[in-house]
Design a protein around this motif. Structure first.
Motif, PDB file in Angstrom:
ATOM      1  N   ILE A  37      12.894  11.599  -8.650  1.00  0.00           N
ATOM      2  CA  ILE A  37      12.803  10.177  -8.999  1.00  0.00           C
ATOM      3  C   ILE A  37      14.167   9.633  -9.411  1.00  0.00           C
ATOM      4  O   ILE A  37      14.529   8.499  -9.068  1.00  0.00           O
ATOM      5  CB  ILE A  37      11.768   9.964 -10.123  1.00  0.00           C
ATOM      6  N   GLY A  38      14.928  10.435 -10.116  1.00  0.00           N
ATOM      7  CA  GLY A  38      16.256   9.985 -10.525  1.00  0.00           C
ATOM      8  C   GLY A  38      17.161   9.727  -9.336  1.00  0.00           C
ATOM      9  O   GLY A  38      17.931   8.748  -9.326  1.00  0.00           O
ATOM     10  N   MET A  82       9.678   3.004  -3.054  1.00  0.00           N
ATOM     11  CA  MET A  82      10.018   3.889  -1.927  1.00  0.00           C
ATOM     12  C   MET A  82      10.316   5.306  -2.403  1.00  0.00           C
ATOM     13  O   MET A  82      11.193   6.001  -1.880  1.00  0.00           O
ATOM     14  CB  MET A  82      11.207   3.324  -1.128  1.00  0.00           C
ATOM     15  N   GLY A  83       9.579   5.736  -3.424  1.00  0.00           N
ATOM     16  CA  GLY A  83       9.834   7.026  -4.042  1.00  0.00           C
ATOM     17  C   GLY A  83       8.827   8.090  -3.653  1.00  0.00           C
ATOM     18  O   GLY A  83       7.972   7.893  -2.776  1.00  0.00           O
ATOM     19  N   PRO A  84       8.915   9.250  -4.312  1.00  0.00           N
ATOM     20  CA  PRO A  84       8.040  10.378  -3.981  1.00  0.00           C
ATOM     21  C   PRO A  84       6.569  10.049  -4.203  1.00  0.00           C
ATOM     22  O   PRO A  84       6.197   9.442  -5.220  1.00  0.00           O
ATOM     23  CB  PRO A  84       8.506  11.473  -4.954  1.00  0.00           C
ATOM     24  N   ARG A  85       5.738  10.437  -3.268  1.00  0.00           N
ATOM     25  CA  ARG A  85       4.297  10.237  -3.407  1.00  0.00           C
ATOM     26  C   ARG A  85       3.742  11.183  -4.459  1.00  0.00           C
ATOM     27  O   ARG A  85       4.257  12.267  -4.675  1.00  0.00           O
ATOM     28  CB  ARG A  85       3.615  10.442  -2.061  1.00  0.00           C
ATOM     29  N   ASN A 130       0.819  -1.214   0.000  1.00  0.00           N
ATOM     30  CA  ASN A 130       0.000   0.000   0.000  1.00  0.00           C
ATOM     31  C   ASN A 130       0.852   1.264   0.000  1.00  0.00           C
ATOM     32  O   ASN A 130       0.683   2.146  -0.826  1.00  0.00           O
ATOM     33  CB  ASN A 130      -0.939   0.013   1.203  1.00  0.00           C
ATOM     34  N   LEU A 131       1.795   1.342   0.953  1.00  0.00           N
ATOM     35  CA  LEU A 131       2.587   2.566   1.097  1.00  0.00           C
ATOM     36  C   LEU A 131       3.869   2.237   1.846  1.00  0.00           C
ATOM     37  O   LEU A 131       3.862   1.493   2.822  1.00  0.00           O
ATOM     38  CB  LEU A 131       1.789   3.617   1.874  1.00  0.00           C
ATOM     39  N   THR A 132       4.976   2.806   1.380  1.00  0.00           N
ATOM     40  CA  THR A 132       6.252   2.644   2.058  1.00  0.00           C
ATOM     41  C   THR A 132       6.751   3.998   2.555  1.00  0.00           C
ATOM     42  O   THR A 132       6.363   5.044   2.023  1.00  0.00           O
ATOM     43  CB  THR A 132       7.326   2.056   1.110  1.00  0.00           C
ATOM     44  N   PRO A 133       7.613   3.986   3.569  1.00  0.00           N
ATOM     45  CA  PRO A 133       8.241   5.249   3.959  1.00  0.00           C
ATOM     46  C   PRO A 133       9.160   5.729   2.842  1.00  0.00           C
ATOM     47  O   PRO A 133       9.874   4.939   2.236  1.00  0.00           O
ATOM     48  CB  PRO A 133       9.037   4.880   5.217  1.00  0.00           C
ATOM     49  N   LEU A 134       9.096   7.007   2.567  1.00  0.00           N
ATOM     50  CA  LEU A 134       9.954   7.597   1.541  1.00  0.00           C
ATOM     51  C   LEU A 134      11.400   7.582   2.024  1.00  0.00           C
ATOM     52  O   LEU A 134      11.684   7.931   3.175  1.00  0.00           O
ATOM     53  CB  LEU A 134       9.494   9.031   1.268  1.00  0.00           C
ATOM     54  N   LEU A 135      12.297   7.167   1.159  1.00  0.00           N
ATOM     55  CA  LEU A 135      13.716   7.218   1.484  1.00  0.00           C
ATOM     56  C   LEU A 135      14.077   8.653   1.878  1.00  0.00           C
ATOM     57  O   LEU A 135      13.808   9.601   1.132  1.00  0.00           O
ATOM     58  CB  LEU A 135      14.545   6.772   0.289  1.00  0.00           C
ATOM     59  N   LEU A 136      14.658   8.813   3.050  1.00  0.00           N
ATOM     60  CA  LEU A 136      14.895  10.149   3.595  1.00  0.00           C
ATOM     61  C   LEU A 136      15.788  11.025   2.716  1.00  0.00           C
ATOM     62  O   LEU A 136      15.493  12.210   2.523  1.00  0.00           O
ATOM     63  CB  LEU A 136      15.476  10.026   5.009  1.00  0.00           C
ATOM     64  N   PRO A 137      16.870  10.492   2.143  1.00  0.00           N
ATOM     65  CA  PRO A 137      17.659  11.335   1.233  1.00  0.00           C
ATOM     66  C   PRO A 137      16.854  11.811   0.025  1.00  0.00           C
ATOM     67  O   PRO A 137      17.098  12.905  -0.493  1.00  0.00           O
ATOM     68  CB  PRO A 137      18.804  10.412   0.795  1.00  0.00           C
ATOM     69  N   VAL A 138      15.870  11.008  -0.407  1.00  0.00           N
ATOM     70  CA  VAL A 138      15.025  11.413  -1.529  1.00  0.00           C
ATOM     71  C   VAL A 138      14.065  12.515  -1.084  1.00  0.00           C
ATOM     72  O   VAL A 138      13.820  13.479  -1.820  1.00  0.00           O
ATOM     73  CB  VAL A 138      14.253  10.206  -2.092  1.00  0.00           C
ATOM     74  N   ALA A 139      13.528  12.376   0.119  1.00  0.00           N
ATOM     75  CA  ALA A 139      12.661  13.425   0.661  1.00  0.00           C
ATOM     76  C   ALA A 139      13.408  14.749   0.725  1.00  0.00           C
ATOM     77  O   ALA A 139      12.846  15.817   0.424  1.00  0.00           O
ATOM     78  CB  ALA A 139      12.162  13.028   2.044  1.00  0.00           C
TER      79      ALA A 139
END
Length: 456
Positions: free
Chosen positions: A314-315, A257-260, A59-68
Motif C-alpha cells: 500500500i505504501g 488502484m491499490g491491492p485487492r 466497482n474495480l480498477t486495474p491494479l497499478l502494475l508496479p504495485v502488483a
C-alpha cells in the motif's frame, strides 16, 4: 497483450498528468485533454489488454502494475523465510510505513487512528456491530448508502431494538444546503449515529462531508458520524482531520488502484475504545491481546492470520499515486472526464441523473455518471453492447449496482440506469466510443437483440 512497465513511460504519464490532461474543462470539450490516452494505460503502468477499456472504477480498477510487482516481491520475501522474525521485520518496516503514508495522504494527524482491514464492508461492519446501541436509540441513514452501510443496520436492529430513520434527498439537488437541511431535519434528541456515503455509487452525488459533519455535531456533539468513503479514497482530495467525522471507511481496490483485499478504517481516538471489535485474533505481529485491547484503531486489526504482502505494498501505491499527480490533480482529472461524459451524452440526447450543479467551482456530481436511457431494456442492451466492445460499465437497478449480465437482468418495475465511472487511465476518446455505442443501441430494438446474440 499487456503493456510493459518502464521508467520512461512512467515519467511520460506523470508529465501528462501534471499538464493539460489533469485540468478541468473550462468550457466545451477540449481535444487537448485526450493526451491522457497516449500517456495513460498505454504508458505501461496498467496491465490492461489492448482490447479492454475499464470504465467501472466505482466497482474495480486495474491494479497499478508496479504495485502488483511489489505485492509479488513481498510475498516472495515472506515465502523465502516463513519465520515470525522475518514477518515482523516486514510488518514493522513496510506495513507501518504504509500506514504512515496513507495517514498523510488522508490528512490523519496520528497514524495510530488508522486500521488496515480487508475492505469497506468489513470496516462498516466494525462500526455497525461495535457501537453500543439499544432500545430508545436512533440511527440515521442516507437511503443511497451501500448495502453494507444500510441493510446491515437493519440486521443489527432486529437484534438490539434501536430505531432506524432514513434521509431521502430531493430528486434534483442544486445546492449543498439542501443536503445539510435534509439530514439535520431528521435529527432528534434520540439520534446516536448518523452514517452516509460521501460519494454515491448509484447517483454520483457528492455529499458536503465537512459541512454536514459540522452541522450534525452542532446539533449534538455526542452523535457519532460515520462516513463511508468507498468511492472517496483515490477519487477525492480527502482530509479527515478537516472533515471532522468520527470514523471513515474505504477500500484499496477502487479509485486508489491499490491491492485487492485491502481496506482502511479511521476512528477518532476519542471513540476507538468505546467500539467493540467484531473479531478477536492475532494482530499483524501475530500477537493476541491477552490482557486488554489497544485503545486506538489498531484494536480492529486483531483479525488473525492474513496475507501481509498486499498491505506492505500500500505504501508503494501511495508513492506511485503521488507521482501520477496526487489527490488534487487526480480529482481534477476525474472531474474533467465526468463533465466530458455528461456533455457527450447530452449531445446525443441522453439525459443524465448525476447532479450537474456547481458550488464554488466544484460540481455536486463527481466520478459516477448515471445515464437515463428511458427503459430497462435499453439499459441492458447498452450494458451488453459496451461489454461486447470491451468497455466495462455497470447498471443500477433500484439501489443495486450490477456488473455481471448473468447475475441479474434489469426489472421494468425498478428505475434502471447505465453507469460509467471513468478514471485517469481513461481518455476522452474512450468516452466517445462508449457514447457512440449507447447512441447506436437507442436507434432500434434490433440493435439490442444483436448484442444479446453477440454476448451469448
Amino acid at each position: 497483450m499487456v503493456h510493459s512497465v518502464n521508467r520512461r513511460n512512467l515519467l511520460k504519464w506523470s508529465s501528462a498528468m501534471g499538464g493539460v490532461a489533469v485540468l478541468p474543462l473550462a468550457s466545451g470539450i477540449s481535444a487537448e485533454s485526450d493526451s491522457a490516452k497516449e500517456a495513460g494505460r498505454l504508458g505501461g503502468i496498467f496491465a490492461v489488454a489492448d482490447n479492454v477499456t475499464p470504465m467501472n472504477a466505482a466497482n474495480l480498477t486495474p491494479l497499478l502494475l508496479p504495485v502488483a510487482e511489489k505485492v509479488t516481491e513481498y510475498a516472495q520475501q515472506l515465502n523465502s523465510d516463513v519465520s515470525f522474525i522475518n514477518r515482523r521485520n516486514i510488518v514493522t518496516k513496510k506495513v507501518d510505513e504504509a500506514r504512515e503514508k496513507v495517514a498523510a495522504m488522508l490528512g490523519i494527524d496520528d497514524s495510530e487512528d488508522l486500521a488496515f482491514v480487508r475492505n469497506t464492508s468489513e470496516a462498516n461492519s466494525v462500526i455497525n456491530n461495535g457501537l453500543v446501541l439499544g432500545q430508545g436509540d436512533e440511527v440515521l441513514l442516507w437511503n443511497q448508502n451501500h448495502p453494507t452501510n444500510f441493510h446491515s443496520w437493519s440486521y443489527r436492529q432486529k437484534r438490539h431494538g434501536f430505531t432506524l430513520r432514513e434521509v431521502l434527498l430531493p430528486a434534483e439537488i442544486t445546492s449543498s444546503q439542501q443536503i445539510i437541511d435534509a439530514f439535520v431535519s431528521r435529527l432528534t434528541p434520540k439520534t446516536r449515529v448518523v452514517t452516509f456515503t460521501e460519494l454515491s455509487n448509484i447517483s454520483g452525488l457528492r455529499i458536503p462531508a465537512k459541512a454536514l459533519c459540522s452541522a450534525i455535531h452542532a446539533y449534538n456533539p455526542d452523535i457519532f458520524v460515520h462516513v463511508d468513503g468507498a468511492q472517496s479514497w483515490g477519487c477525492l482530495d480527502v482530509n479527515l482531520s478537516d472533515m471532522g467525522c468520527d470514523s471513515f471507511s474505504s477500500s484499496g481496490h477502487k479509485w486508489f488502484m491499490g491491492p485487492r483485499g485491502t481496506g482502511i478504517l479511521y476512528v477518532n481516538k476519542k471513540w476507538a475504545s468505546r467500539i467493540w471489535p467484531n473479531t478477536l485474533g492475532y494482530d499483524f505481529l501475530m500477537e493476541y491481546p491477552l490482557e486488554e485491547l489497544p485503545e486506538t484503531a489498531k484494536r480492529f486489526e486483531c483479525i488473525g492470520q492474513r496475507d501481509v504482502a498486499p498491505y506492505a505494498a500500500i505504501g508503494d501505491c501511495v508513492d506511485l499515486y503521488n507521482q501520477l499527480g496526487g489527490s488534487q490533480k487526480i480529482e481534477q482529472r476525474i472531474q474533467s472526464l465526468t463533465q466530458y461524459a455528461i456533455q457527450a451524452l447530452d449531445e446525443v440526447g441522453v439525459s443524465v441523473k448525476t447532479p450537474t450543479a456547481t458550488e464554488n467551482g466544484r460540481s455536486l456530481g463527481h466520478g459516477v455518471v448515471i445515464a437515463d436511457l428511458q427503459s430497462s431494456l435499453s439499459v441492458y442492451g447498452a450494458f451488453l453492447a459496451l461489454h461486447n466492445e470491451g468497455i466495462a460499465s455497470a447498471f443500477v437497478s433500484g439501489v443495486q449496482v450490477c456488473c455481471d449480465p448473468q447475475s441479474q437482468v434489469p426489472s421494468e418495475d425498478l428505475p434502471t440506469y447505465l453507469r460509467l465511472s471513468p478514471h485517469i487511465y481513461n481518455s476522452e476518446s474512450d468516452i466517445d466510443r462508449a457514447v457512440a455505442t449507447i447512441k447506436r443501441i437507442q436507434t432500434s430494438k434490433f440493435e439490442i437483440v444483436k448484442e444479446v446474440v453477440r454476448f451469448l
